[in-house]
Design an enzyme around this catalytic site. Structure first.
Site, PDB file in Angstrom:
ATOM      1  CG  ASP A 189      -1.441   1.079   1.268  1.00  0.00           C
ATOM      2  OD1 ASP A 189      -2.818   1.507   0.527  1.00  0.00           O
ATOM      3  OD2 ASP A 189      -1.306   2.144   2.025  1.00  0.00           O
ATOM      4  CD  GLU A 223      -4.710  -2.430  -0.386  1.00  0.00           C
ATOM      5  OE1 GLU A 223      -5.074  -3.416   0.083  1.00  0.00           O
ATOM      6  OE2 GLU A 223      -4.269  -1.072   0.913  1.00  0.00           O
TER       7      GLU A 223
END
Length: 419
Positions: A15, A115
């Site tokens: 992320d 992500e």
């Protein structure tokens, strides 16, 4: 639980921290770690949401994602920017290409703009252990693009995602194994802290006496399945850290196809007439997608959330009709019926519409009492063809040109934000 036959690969979930703010910092030559930066949805709206904030903005001024523009103090050090969605998407693709230097492209699953998952299994001979490879990818993204990241690792996609959300976003890196399920996952509460469990499901589980993930894992599976169907089984096994999803597949397999649209309104809509304008535009968009894909549906849903100033909770209601449809005005009429039944008169700030319980369009039977139905279907497909060729705003209903309409403004956006 016997994990010997369960998937056990080296899955990474990465992320990008404060991605929008990090991307803007790189573009503007700022330091994401030192400069207080915030990305605002729209400068012209005092209530516009903060989409991303740098660490310095969070620490020094207590401004984070979800705050409003009017809450940001006037300070010479603060740097505010509107989103540049095309640039953000390009940055996301560049990051994916960088990860592809370490693993095959088909071993990468882009989960969202900031992500991604990657299967590092088999890369040991090239880059060292999976953990070393993951950290090297983090370093490369930071060195080349100045974007910090957090990484969760696990034996499957679910465990990697949980390691990211529940630990790595605080520490920068975390690796979970099946041995960590009982010591780390089971203690999680409230239940909505776990990926895949929303506030409504949390309330439903609480009503069954289940308050922690451990309580969910030790609940009676048959009772969960009886109450929630397939979702009950999925929740049970997720509480044990079990997930059979493969890269490229969604973490949750949902066999029930549907078409929907949600919209955060840029101002409060106080009356039925203004809300009806946006609902008609949204129904048009949803039914176009249904027609483009050759589907009709029986269940139509409407959701409405009120402004923060309101004293009433929002609602989400559905209605199932006898004859499946993909006609815009049929969906719109049902949404308006639901609105009239449940609208509390408070200022609305968010709307959602959906059609589900789908079947193929060719399954529609002729209606001897509705002679104009074939004509309406031809008109719908004709309007779709014009929009597909000349753009979404090439043909609009008159209400879109009123002050309440949003279709024209939103056509200039990417992902709901400035391009």
């Amino acid at each position: 639980m016997n994990y010997e036959s369960m998937p056990n690969r080296n899955i990474m979930c990465i992320d990008m921290k404060s991605f929008y703010a990090s991307a803007i910092a790189m573009l503007e030559g700022l330091d994401i770690f030192k400069d207080p930066i915030a990305v605002i949805g729209n400068f012209n709206q005092p209530g516009s949401v903060v989409l991303a904030a740098s660490p310095a903005m969070k620490e020094r001024f207590k401004i984070k994602t979800g705050n409003r523009l009017f809450e940001i103090p006037k300070h010479p050090d603060i740097k505010l920017f509107e989103p540049k969605m095309n640039f953000f998407l390009q940055m996301s693709m560049t990051i994916t290409e960088l990860i592809a230097n370490y693993v095959p492209i088909d071993a990468i699953h882009v989960y969202s703009v900031d992500e991604s998952f990657a299967d590092l299994t088999g890369t040991e001979k090239l880059w060292g252990t999976a953990e070393e490879t993951a950290k090297e990818i983090q370093r490369a993204i930071l060195d080349q693009l100045n974007v910090p990241s957090a990484v969760g690792m696990g034996p499957n996609m679910l465990m990697a995602k949980l390691a990211l959300d529940l630990e790595a976003k605080k520490t920068g890196f975390a690796r979970w194994t099946y041995d960590d399920v009982q010591t780390k996952l089971w203690r999680v509460h409230p239940l909505s802290e776990m990926w895949g469990i929303g506030k409504q499901m949390e309330r439903n589980l609480n009503n069954m006496g289940i308050y922690t993930v451990g309580g969910l894992a030790n609940a009676d599976l048959e009772s969960l399945e009886k109450r929630f169907g397939v979702m009950g089984s999925q929740l049970f096994y997720h509480a044990w850290g079990i997930d059979y999803s493969k890269l490229g597949e969604p973490l949750v397999k949902n066999p029930s196809l549907s078409f929907g649209k949600g919209q955060m309104l840029m101002r409060d809509y106080h009356n039925r007439q203004d809300i009806s304008v946006v609902l008609l535009e949204m129904c048009e968009d949803v039914m176009k997608r249904a027609r483009d894909n050759g589907f009709v549906g029986r269940t139509i849903s409407l959701g409405l959330s009120y402004s923060q100033k309101a004293m009433t909770k929002g609602f989400h209601r559905s209605r199932t009709i006898d004859v499946p449809t993909n006609e815009t005005l049929v969906m719109y009429k049902i949404c308006m019926d639901l609105l009239d039944e449940h609208f509390a008169g408070e200022p609305a700030r968010q709307l959602s519409v959906r059609i589900s319980n789908l079947e193929q369009e060719h399954s529609i039977q002729l209606d001897l009492f509705d002679e104009r139905k074939p004509q309406r279907q031809i008109i719908g497909h004709t309007m779709d063809a014009i929009r597909n060729r000349f753009g979404a705003t090439s043909i609009l209903r008159a209400v879109s040109y009123t002050k309440a309409g949003t279709a024209i403004k939103r056509d200039r956006l990417v992902g709901g934000h400035l391009a």
